[in-house]
Design a protein around this motif. Structure first.
Motif, PDB file in Angstrom:
ATOM      1  N   GLY A  32     -76.439  33.144  16.633  1.00 38.98           N
ATOM      2  CA  GLY A  32     -76.823  32.392  15.444  1.00 38.98           C
ATOM      3  C   GLY A  32     -75.846  31.264  15.137  1.00 38.98           C
ATOM      4  O   GLY A  32     -76.249  30.153  14.778  1.00 38.98           O
ATOM      5  N   ALA A  33     -74.536  31.558  15.281  1.00 35.55           N
ATOM      6  CA  ALA A  33     -73.533  30.513  15.040  1.00 35.55           C
ATOM      7  C   ALA A  33     -73.666  29.389  16.061  1.00 35.55           C
ATOM      8  O   ALA A  33     -73.581  28.207  15.722  1.00 35.55           O
ATOM      9  CB  ALA A  33     -72.134  31.126  15.092  1.00 35.55           C
ATOM     10  N   LEU A  34     -73.878  29.763  17.329  1.00 35.01           N
ATOM     11  CA  LEU A  34     -74.057  28.731  18.360  1.00 35.01           C
ATOM     12  C   LEU A  34     -75.298  27.885  18.097  1.00 35.01           C
ATOM     13  O   LEU A  34     -75.281  26.655  18.279  1.00 35.01           O
ATOM     14  CB  LEU A  34     -74.148  29.391  19.733  1.00 35.01           C
ATOM     15  CG  LEU A  34     -72.852  29.979  20.302  1.00 35.01           C
ATOM     16  CD1 LEU A  34     -73.126  30.693  21.623  1.00 35.01           C
ATOM     17  CD2 LEU A  34     -71.814  28.880  20.508  1.00 35.01           C
ATOM     18  N   ALA A  35     -76.370  28.518  17.661  1.00 36.91           N
ATOM     19  CA  ALA A  35     -77.592  27.765  17.379  1.00 36.91           C
ATOM     20  C   ALA A  35     -77.394  26.801  16.218  1.00 36.91           C
ATOM     21  O   ALA A  35     -77.878  25.660  16.243  1.00 36.91           O
ATOM     22  CB  ALA A  35     -78.734  28.738  17.077  1.00 36.91           C
ATOM     23  N   SER A  36     -76.675  27.234  15.176  1.00 37.54           N
ATOM     24  CA  SER A  36     -76.422  26.352  14.038  1.00 37.54           C
ATOM     25  C   SER A  36     -75.575  25.145  14.441  1.00 37.54           C
ATOM     26  O   SER A  36     -75.896  23.993  14.100  1.00 37.54           O
ATOM     27  CB  SER A  36     -75.728  27.140  12.930  1.00 37.54           C
ATOM     28  OG  SER A  36     -75.423  26.286  11.840  1.00 37.54           O
TER      29      SER A  36
END
Length: 229
Positions: A32-36
């Motif tokens: 999720g952090a990478l996608a954001s």
């Protein structure tokens, strides 16, 4: 004994259900952090690419306008009226044929803003040089073709024309002179900025180039006092 020892070794080297769930949760947080971060970076990257493409498009359009207008020829007809028309949204003039595959000679060029399904666009069109009717030449009689889009929204353009005394006008009427320079102001409607440039026209008012098609017509007409041979 041997079977129980093997079972104990397998239990020691395996994963419990809680450990697997914790691993999946951590993996979800990381993804999720990478996608954001990737989404924000991609938006900025796309904006940068679009801005660079637009700047390149404006630079190419300015080069094309300057090259065309600086090569405008002082071509006159029998009434000594140069073939040049200029308005705030477009200009029509005569220049030497452009391109390696074109035949030597002259051609009409029209650069004007037109509207299509995608909105207003600055389009360059050309037509072979032709004989126009006497009087005020009507540019709508010229069969322009080969449209090339130079600019699209959010860019709009305004033309201005300078006289010999340095005064600028939003339109250049049918007169016996060419403007000394043509200014084109490209406005970015979305950002509210203006990019201005100008091209000096090659003026040879002392030795105007005659209309070659008019010379051909005069050559075909019988001379006074002489009958057809």
């Amino acid at each position: 004994m041997i079977l129980r020892y093997v079972g104990q070794r397998r239990a020691e080297h395996g994963f419990t259900l809680i450990e697997a769930l914790v691993s999946l949760a951590l993996m979800g947080l990381i993804l999720g952090a990478l996608a954001s971060v990737t989404g924000q970076w991609l938006r900025n990257w796309n904006r940068g690419i679009i801005r660079a493409q637009r700047n390149e498009q404006v630079a190419v359009a300015l080069d094309r306008l300057a090259a065309d207008l600086s090569a405008a020829d002082y071509v006159t007809r029998s009434d000594n009226m140069p073939l040049f028309r200029g308005t705030e949204q477009g200009v029509v003039f005569v220049r030497s044929v452009l391109g390696p595959n074109g035949r030597p000679g002259l051609e009409f060029v029209r650069i004007s803003e037109v509207a299509d399904s995608r909105g207003p666009a600055l389009v360059r069109m050309r037509a072979p040089f032709m004989l126009l009717p006497p009087g005020d030449p009507k540019t709508d009689l010229i069969p322009f073709a080969d449209p090339v889009v130079l600019l699209r929204a959010p860019y709009r353009i305004n033309f201005a024309y300078a006289a010999v005394d340095g005064k600028w006008f939003s339109a250049w009427p049918s007169s016996g002179e060419l403007p000394t320079s043509v200014r084109f102001d490209i406005r970015d409607v979305a950002r509210g900025t203006v990019i201005s440039s100008a091209a000096r026209i090659r003026i040879e008012t002392g030795v105007p180039r005659p209309d070659p098609s008019g010379q051909q017509q005069e050559a075909t007409q019988p001379q006074p006092g002489k009958g057809p041979t």
